[in-house]
Design a protein around this motif. Structure first.
Motif, PDB file in Angstrom:
ATOM      1  N   ALA A  22       2.405   0.281  41.612  1.00 35.67           N
ATOM      2  CA  ALA A  22       1.218  -0.180  40.885  1.00 35.67           C
ATOM      3  C   ALA A  22       0.454  -1.230  41.695  1.00 35.67           C
ATOM      4  O   ALA A  22      -0.777  -1.203  41.755  1.00 35.67           O
ATOM      5  N   GLU A  23       1.176  -2.153  42.331  1.00 32.54           N
ATOM      6  CA  GLU A  23       0.525  -3.164  43.160  1.00 32.54           C
ATOM      7  C   GLU A  23      -0.178  -2.520  44.344  1.00 32.54           C
ATOM      8  O   GLU A  23      -1.316  -2.889  44.679  1.00 32.54           O
ATOM      9  N   LYS A  24       0.464  -1.548  44.966  1.00 25.47           N
ATOM     10  CA  LYS A  24      -0.158  -0.848  46.097  1.00 25.47           C
ATOM     11  C   LYS A  24      -1.446  -0.163  45.664  1.00 25.47           C
ATOM     12  O   LYS A  24      -2.467  -0.229  46.354  1.00 25.47           O
ATOM     13  N   ARG A  42      -3.672 -11.146  47.462  1.00 26.09           N
ATOM     14  CA  ARG A  42      -2.483 -10.673  46.756  1.00 26.09           C
ATOM     15  C   ARG A  42      -1.301 -11.586  47.036  1.00 26.09           C
ATOM     16  O   ARG A  42      -1.223 -12.222  48.077  1.00 26.09           O
ATOM     17  N   GLN A  43      -0.396 -11.625  46.057  1.00 25.19           N
ATOM     18  CA  GLN A  43       0.819 -12.443  46.146  1.00 25.19           C
ATOM     19  C   GLN A  43       0.473 -13.867  46.582  1.00 25.19           C
ATOM     20  O   GLN A  43       0.858 -14.331  47.644  1.00 25.19           O
ATOM     21  N   VAL A  44      -0.272 -14.540  45.736  1.00 23.89           N
ATOM     22  CA  VAL A  44      -0.792 -15.875  46.036  1.00 23.89           C
ATOM     23  C   VAL A  44       0.060 -16.933  45.338  1.00 23.89           C
ATOM     24  O   VAL A  44       0.244 -16.885  44.120  1.00 23.89           O
ATOM     25  N   PRO A  45       0.595 -17.892  46.102  1.00 26.24           N
ATOM     26  CA  PRO A  45       1.360 -18.968  45.473  1.00 26.24           C
ATOM     27  C   PRO A  45       0.435 -19.979  44.801  1.00 26.24           C
ATOM     28  O   PRO A  45      -0.552 -20.415  45.389  1.00 26.24           O
ATOM     29  N   ILE A  46       0.762 -20.296  43.548  1.00 28.88           N
ATOM     30  CA  ILE A  46       0.050 -21.327  42.797  1.00 28.88           C
ATOM     31  C   ILE A  46       1.128 -22.171  42.128  1.00 28.88           C
ATOM     32  O   ILE A  46       1.854 -21.683  41.266  1.00 28.88           O
ATOM     33  N   GLY A  47       1.255 -23.404  42.560  1.00 29.54           N
ATOM     34  CA  GLY A  47       2.361 -24.234  42.097  1.00 29.54           C
ATOM     35  C   GLY A  47       3.660 -23.613  42.587  1.00 29.54           C
ATOM     36  O   GLY A  47       3.782 -23.244  43.750  1.00 29.54           O
ATOM     37  N   SER A  48       4.619 -23.456  41.702  1.00 29.20           N
ATOM     38  CA  SER A  48       5.878 -22.817  42.078  1.00 29.20           C
ATOM     39  C   SER A  48       5.879 -21.331  41.736  1.00 29.20           C
ATOM     40  O   SER A  48       6.881 -20.652  41.903  1.00 29.20           O
ATOM     41  N   TYR A  49       4.748 -20.823  41.250  1.00 31.72           N
ATOM     42  CA  TYR A  49       4.633 -19.422  40.859  1.00 31.72           C
ATOM     43  C   TYR A  49       3.901 -18.620  41.922  1.00 31.72           C
ATOM     44  O   TYR A  49       3.156 -19.166  42.744  1.00 31.72           O
ATOM     45  N   ILE A  50       4.064 -17.314  41.860  1.00 33.12           N
ATOM     46  CA  ILE A  50       3.325 -16.404  42.745  1.00 33.12           C
ATOM     47  C   ILE A  50       2.628 -15.406  41.848  1.00 33.12           C
ATOM     48  O   ILE A  50       3.272 -14.708  41.058  1.00 33.12           O
ATOM     49  N   VAL A  98      -1.827   0.679  35.184  1.00 38.30           N
ATOM     50  CA  VAL A  98      -2.481   0.776  36.493  1.00 38.30           C
ATOM     51  C   VAL A  98      -2.316   2.183  37.060  1.00 38.30           C
ATOM     52  O   VAL A  98      -3.262   2.767  37.574  1.00 38.30           O
ATOM     53  N   LEU A  99      -1.120   2.726  36.932  1.00 37.89           N
ATOM     54  CA  LEU A  99      -0.836   4.044  37.504  1.00 37.89           C
ATOM     55  C   LEU A  99      -1.521   5.181  36.737  1.00 37.89           C
ATOM     56  O   LEU A  99      -1.933   6.170  37.344  1.00 37.89           O
ATOM     57  N   GLN A 100      -1.661   5.037  35.424  1.00 39.78           N
ATOM     58  CA  GLN A 100      -2.205   6.125  34.610  1.00 39.78           C
ATOM     59  C   GLN A 100      -3.667   5.950  34.230  1.00 39.78           C
ATOM     60  O   GLN A 100      -4.326   6.921  33.859  1.00 39.78           O
ATOM     61  N   ASN A 101      -4.169   4.730  34.290  1.00 39.10           N
ATOM     62  CA  ASN A 101      -5.553   4.470  33.889  1.00 39.10           C
ATOM     63  C   ASN A 101      -6.170   3.421  34.801  1.00 39.10           C
ATOM     64  O   ASN A 101      -6.632   2.375  34.337  1.00 39.10           O
ATOM     65  N   THR A 102      -6.185   3.705  36.075  1.00 36.40           N
ATOM     66  CA  THR A 102      -6.677   2.752  37.071  1.00 36.40           C
ATOM     67  C   THR A 102      -8.115   2.337  36.779  1.00 36.40           C
ATOM     68  O   THR A 102      -8.448   1.150  36.829  1.00 36.40           O
ATOM     69  N   ASP A 103      -8.962   3.299  36.451  1.00 33.10           N
ATOM     70  CA  ASP A 103     -10.369   2.977  36.184  1.00 33.10           C
ATOM     71  C   ASP A 103     -10.513   2.044  34.989  1.00 33.10           C
ATOM     72  O   ASP A 103     -11.340   1.133  35.001  1.00 33.10           O
TER      73      ASP A 103
END
Length: 117
Positions: A22-24, A42-50, A98-103
């Motif tokens: 789905a991310e790809k 993508r995969q952006v660190p914000i504080g201690s979270y990504i 994401v996989l079934q209804n990307t639009d």
């Protein structure tokens, strides 16, 4: 620029190498300003979270959730509350959306930025 922990930065680099399907797929639709010229990272660190995807211009975080998120709803809420406290808007989608209804997902992202036609 939002701050992050050094550990989060290292983990984010690892996650970029281990994307879900789905991310790809979503990345293939939003990278290089393909979606109404919005700049996503993508995969952006914000504080201690990504966060999975981040658009700085609109303070928009897009999170994709797999089945593991069913068991971690409380953690996800704490994380979302932290991101809101940073002034960010958070959109969450299930991987299958994401996989079934990307639009449809892309339309929701545009709606959040008020760019939709």
């Amino acid at each position: 620029m939002l701050s992050h922990t050094p550990t989060a930065l290292i983990h984010a680099k690892q996650l970029r190498q281990q994307q879900t399907d789905a991310e790809k797929l979503l990345w293939s639709k939003v990278r290089n300003r393909q979606l109404e010229s919005l700049k996503f990272r993508r995969q952006v660190p914000i504080g201690s979270y990504i966060v999975d995807f981040y658009c700085h211009e609109y303070g928009l975080v897009v999170e994709l959730d797999g089945s593991q998120h069913i068991q971690q709803a409380e953690y996800d809420q704490i994380r979302t509350d932290f991101l809101h406290a940073q002034g960010l808007m958070v959109l969450r989608f299930w991987n299958h959306q994401v996989l079934q209804n990307t639009d449809g997902v892309l339309c929701e992202i545009l709606r959040a930025t008020k760019i939709e036609d």
